[in-house]
Design a protein around this motif. Structure first.
Motif, mmCIF file in Angstrom:
data_model
loop_
_atom_site.group_PDB
_atom_site.id
_atom_site.type_symbol
_atom_site.label_atom_id
_atom_site.label_comp_id
_atom_site.label_asym_id
_atom_site.label_seq_id
_atom_site.Cartn_x
_atom_site.Cartn_y
_atom_site.Cartn_z
ATOM 1 N N LEU A 37 0.816 -1.214 0.000
ATOM 2 C CA LEU A 37 0.000 0.000 0.000
ATOM 3 C C LEU A 37 0.851 1.265 0.000
ATOM 4 C CD1 LEU A 37 -2.937 -0.866 2.433
ATOM 5 C CD2 LEU A 37 -3.097 -0.295 -0.002
ATOM 6 N N ALA A 38 1.933 1.249 0.749
ATOM 7 C CA ALA A 38 2.791 2.441 0.798
ATOM 8 C C ALA A 38 3.344 2.769 -0.579
ATOM 9 C CB ALA A 38 3.927 2.226 1.792
ATOM 10 N N LEU A 39 3.716 1.742 -1.349
ATOM 11 C CA LEU A 39 4.238 1.975 -2.700
ATOM 12 C C LEU A 39 3.153 2.489 -3.642
ATOM 13 C CD1 LEU A 39 6.539 -1.173 -3.122
ATOM 14 C CD2 LEU A 39 7.239 1.192 -2.733
ATOM 15 N N VAL A 40 1.936 1.988 -3.478
ATOM 16 C CA VAL A 40 0.822 2.454 -4.298
ATOM 17 C C VAL A 40 0.561 3.941 -4.053
ATOM 18 C CG1 VAL A 40 -1.683 2.279 -4.675
ATOM 19 C CG2 VAL A 40 -0.288 0.205 -4.488
ATOM 20 N N LEU A 89 10.681 13.476 0.159
ATOM 21 C CA LEU A 89 11.429 13.099 1.358
ATOM 22 C C LEU A 89 10.934 11.755 1.906
ATOM 23 C CD1 LEU A 89 11.606 16.544 3.203
ATOM 24 C CD2 LEU A 89 13.525 15.292 2.181
ATOM 25 N N ARG A 90 9.613 11.635 1.970
ATOM 26 C CA ARG A 90 9.051 10.378 2.485
ATOM 27 C C ARG A 90 9.311 9.224 1.522
ATOM 28 N NH1 ARG A 90 3.117 10.972 4.666
ATOM 29 N NH2 ARG A 90 2.806 11.577 2.491
ATOM 30 N N SER A 91 9.240 9.520 0.212
ATOM 31 C CA SER A 91 9.487 8.495 -0.793
ATOM 32 C C SER A 91 10.930 8.005 -0.736
ATOM 33 C CB SER A 91 9.191 9.060 -2.187
ATOM 34 O OG SER A 91 9.448 8.104 -3.190
ATOM 35 N N TYR A 92 11.860 8.940 -0.562
ATOM 36 C CA TYR A 92 13.277 8.564 -0.457
ATOM 37 C C TYR A 92 13.482 7.597 0.705
ATOM 38 C CZ TYR A 92 18.193 8.984 0.853
ATOM 39 O OH TYR A 92 19.488 8.714 1.214
ATOM 40 N N TRP A 93 12.873 7.920 1.856
ATOM 41 C CA TRP A 93 13.031 7.053 3.027
ATOM 42 C C TRP A 93 12.378 5.693 2.799
ATOM 43 C CZ3 TRP A 93 16.198 7.583 6.978
ATOM 44 C CH2 TRP A 93 16.026 6.761 8.101
ATOM 45 N N LEU A 94 11.217 5.695 2.145
ATOM 46 C CA LEU A 94 10.493 4.454 1.889
ATOM 47 C C LEU A 94 11.329 3.496 1.050
ATOM 48 C CD1 LEU A 94 7.849 2.728 1.829
ATOM 49 C CD2 LEU A 94 7.208 4.029 -0.220
ATOM 50 N N HIS A 95 12.064 4.029 0.087
ATOM 51 C CA HIS A 95 12.810 3.178 -0.831
ATOM 52 C C HIS A 95 14.218 2.850 -0.342
ATOM 53 C CE1 HIS A 95 9.803 3.178 -4.026
ATOM 54 N NE2 HIS A 95 9.619 4.458 -3.783
ATOM 55 N N THR A 96 14.747 3.664 0.551
ATOM 56 C CA THR A 96 16.119 3.407 1.022
ATOM 57 C C THR A 96 16.163 2.704 2.370
ATOM 58 O OG1 THR A 96 16.223 5.643 1.970
ATOM 59 C CG2 THR A 96 17.104 5.346 -0.262
ATOM 60 N N ASP A 99 12.416 -0.687 6.158
ATOM 61 C CA ASP A 99 12.062 -1.379 7.402
ATOM 62 C C ASP A 99 11.904 -0.442 8.597
ATOM 63 O OD1 ASP A 99 12.167 -3.819 6.072
ATOM 64 O OD2 ASP A 99 14.320 -4.035 6.454
ATOM 65 N N VAL A 100 12.220 0.837 8.414
ATOM 66 C CA VAL A 100 12.119 1.803 9.505
ATOM 67 C C VAL A 100 11.026 2.812 9.181
ATOM 68 C CG1 VAL A 100 13.341 3.568 10.839
ATOM 69 C CG2 VAL A 100 14.576 1.551 9.997
ATOM 70 N N PRO A 101 10.038 3.010 10.058
ATOM 71 C CA PRO A 101 8.970 3.970 9.770
ATOM 72 C C PRO A 101 9.513 5.388 9.635
ATOM 73 C CG PRO A 101 8.865 3.236 12.047
ATOM 74 C CD PRO A 101 9.866 2.363 11.376
ATOM 75 N N PHE A 102 8.849 6.174 8.803
ATOM 76 C CA PHE A 102 9.332 7.534 8.553
ATOM 77 C C PHE A 102 9.296 8.383 9.816
ATOM 78 C CE2 PHE A 102 9.059 11.925 7.029
ATOM 79 C CZ PHE A 102 10.172 11.951 6.186
#
Length: 293
Positions: A37-40, A89-96, A99-102
């Motif tokens: 869902l986060a990627l969608v 910013l949130r997308s960068y963290w999601l992809h890098t 496993d750690v919540p933003f």
């Protein structure tokens, strides 16, 4: 076929396009696995954010230096660009660091600053836009229907915003959530309440201009504001929808796509209305060069 019918036909595909994008996002959310869902939402956020920036920039660049509406659309462009930066910013963290919540990210304070600035820019620009009819002599006459519309939007803004504000302030003071997260939520809630308040005057001008080219700009802006109302009310609306509350909440989160894309569409419609508007028109133009009202 009348001129008004021709105009309606010419803009209909654009509004249908918004509906198609919203439907695609909703279907993707409904069929995605929970871990996807986060990627969608990330993909949809990039697409809708870029469209919002492109549309608002197109409108701003269509006006000359000193034009009142250049400031309006410039503010909306700044807000859309800052909102896209927040998503980046949130997308960068999601992809890098998936496993750690933003909320545990060192980027969170930077996102807090970006979100606050985005909300200030967008809110200020929308307040200017709602007052544009005064600059152009387009102030709708007072009427019971107009008063009722304003009352409904005011009640909706308060009903959606006040409980959220109470929660945000409580979280900020108690430390229940991190200070940056609480500030982000507080700034977003205040801005969204103001946007919802602006729906009534924007829709009144759209109705008054019905049949004209510029009416569709105002309709798109008004619908964008109405969409944010539903988005902000998702906590209340989710239990009323079929399926689990979590699934319904995720579906309502997808309304962010319509809110952003309609803002971009309003910009494109504003730009496309300017050329013909100068040549024809007994209808009042919003292409003004006056100072601050």
């Amino acid at each position: 076929m009348s001129a008004a019918s021709n105009r309606s036909s010419s803009v209909a595909p654009w509004f249908i396009g918004v509906a198609v994008l919203q439907l695609a996002h909703s279907i993707a959310v409904a069929t995605a696995r929970p871990e996807s869902l986060a990627l969608v939402h990330d993909l949809a956020g990039w697409g809708s954010g870029l469209l919002a920036v492109a549309g608002t920039f197109a409108a701003a660049s269509a006006f000359g230096s000193g034009d009142y509406l250049r400031r309006v659309w410039g503010g909306l462009t700044a807000g859309a660009l800052l909102s896209l930066t927040s998503a980046a910013l949130r997308s960068y963290w999601l992809h890098t660091v998936p496993d750690v919540p933003f909320t545990a990210s060192p980027l969170l304070p930077f996102r807090m600053v970006v979100v606050v600035l985005a909300n200030v820019a967008t809110t200020f620009a929308l307040v200017l836009l709602a007052r544009t009819y005064r600059q152009s002599g387009l102030q709708p006459p007072s009427s019971p229907r107009g008063t009722a519309l304003w009352a409904v939007t005011a009640v909706a803004a308060l009903a959606v915003g006040v409980p959220a504000l109470v929660t945000d302030v409580r979280n900020l003071l108690s430390g229940a959530s991190s200070a940056p997260s609480a500030v982000i939520s507080l700034a977003s809630t205040l801005a969204d309440m103001t946007i919802i308040f602006m729906v009534a005057p924007i829709l009144r001008v759209a109705y008054m201009l019905r049949g004209g080219r510029l009416a569709w700009v105002w309709w798109a802006m008004g619908l964008s504001g109405a969409t944010w109302l539903l988005y902000d009310a998702r906590v209340w609306l989710a239990p009323l929808l079929p399926g689990t509350e979590a699934q319904a909440a995720e579906l309502l989160r997808s309304l962010r796509t319509s809110g952003l894309v309609l803002l971009g569409l309003a910009g494109w419609l504003q730009r496309s209305a300017l050329g013909p508007q100068k040549a024809e028109s007994p209808e009042p133009s919003l292409h003004t060069s006056a100072g601050t009202p």
